[in-house]
Design an enzyme around this catalytic site. Sequence first.
Site, PDB file in Angstrom:
ATOM      1  N   GLY A  43     -20.786 -28.236 180.549  1.00  0.00           N
ATOM      2  CA  GLY A  43     -21.974 -28.866 181.107  1.00  0.00           C
ATOM      3  C   GLY A  43     -23.215 -28.196 180.556  1.00  0.00           C
ATOM      4  N   LEU A  44     -24.361 -28.742 180.877  1.00  0.00           N
ATOM      5  CA  LEU A  44     -25.626 -28.205 180.390  1.00  0.00           C
ATOM      6  C   LEU A  44     -25.916 -26.818 180.959  1.00  0.00           C
ATOM      7  CD1 LEU A  44     -27.804 -31.421 180.796  1.00  0.00           C
ATOM      8  CD2 LEU A  44     -27.026 -30.425 178.624  1.00  0.00           C
ATOM      9  N   SER A  45     -26.794 -26.101 180.312  1.00  0.00           N
ATOM     10  CA  SER A  45     -27.279 -24.838 180.845  1.00  0.00           C
ATOM     11  C   SER A  45     -27.916 -25.095 182.208  1.00  0.00           C
ATOM     12  CB  SER A  45     -28.312 -24.227 179.894  1.00  0.00           C
ATOM     13  OG  SER A  45     -28.825 -23.024 180.416  1.00  0.00           O
ATOM     14  N   GLY A  46     -27.570 -24.296 183.208  1.00  0.00           N
ATOM     15  CA  GLY A  46     -28.110 -24.484 184.544  1.00  0.00           C
ATOM     16  C   GLY A  46     -27.346 -25.470 185.391  1.00  0.00           C
ATOM     17  N   SER A  47     -26.268 -26.037 184.862  1.00  0.00           N
ATOM     18  CA  SER A  47     -25.490 -27.013 185.635  1.00  0.00           C
ATOM     19  C   SER A  47     -24.669 -26.358 186.741  1.00  0.00           C
ATOM     20  CB  SER A  47     -24.559 -27.806 184.707  1.00  0.00           C
ATOM     21  OG  SER A  47     -23.650 -26.947 184.047  1.00  0.00           O
ATOM     22  N   SER A 117     -20.213 -25.683 175.472  1.00  0.00           N
ATOM     23  CA  SER A 117     -19.283 -26.385 174.563  1.00  0.00           C
ATOM     24  C   SER A 117     -19.730 -27.835 174.360  1.00  0.00           C
ATOM     25  CB  SER A 117     -17.847 -26.304 175.068  1.00  0.00           C
ATOM     26  OG  SER A 117     -17.694 -26.658 176.415  1.00  0.00           O
TER      27      SER A 117
END
Length: 211
Positions: A43-47, A117
């Site tokens: 997932g995105l950074s901060g997810s 990833s």
Amino acid sequence: MSPYKTLQSEDKSTDVVWHQASVSHQDRVAAKGHQAAVLWFTGLSGSGKSTLANAVDKMLHERGASTYVLDGDNVRHGLNGDLGFADSDRVENIRRIGEVAKLFVDAGLVVSTAFISPFRADRAMVRGLLNDKQFIEVFVDTPLEVCERRDPKGLYKLARAGEIKHFTGIDSAYEAPSSPHLRLDTARHNVQQCAQQVIDYLIAQQIISAG
């Protein structure tokens, strides 16, 4: 599309022979009392990947499972300390982690990995290293605007200001999973609820017992 490049024949050593271990994977799994698997949090950074991976790890540990967490930031302090954040480096980052995760599975552990990833092809590459039930793709599906609002490390602010290049979701692509094994919505559910979804899935797949 991933820029993943397989090693060419001239890059590989011809003097390496696989050494058969005296203790088999099946022996190790039997001793631990549960199946081995990789929980691949993407997932995105901060997810919330690292937070969830650690919450699941604690719940598994309390059940007596043998576990480990491979965290993106932690791994870049050592094993992948020589890599940057260009697409080619991100690919190599995941290739190395996939191989390490495979070793953990061979040792009989449930290993959680918390990495952005971003490329589907690289996640598929890791999936290909393992048996069918040993790779569990967990999509931490948190909208970019929510991740950016959280911005726990202040990275989105720096990326928007142009001070960080190749930042996923801003000037580097993120290819969301098309058919993950689990989809966790951290914008609607809290950490405990999401972690329990993972535990429930592991029980349903008979990787751990319900007891």
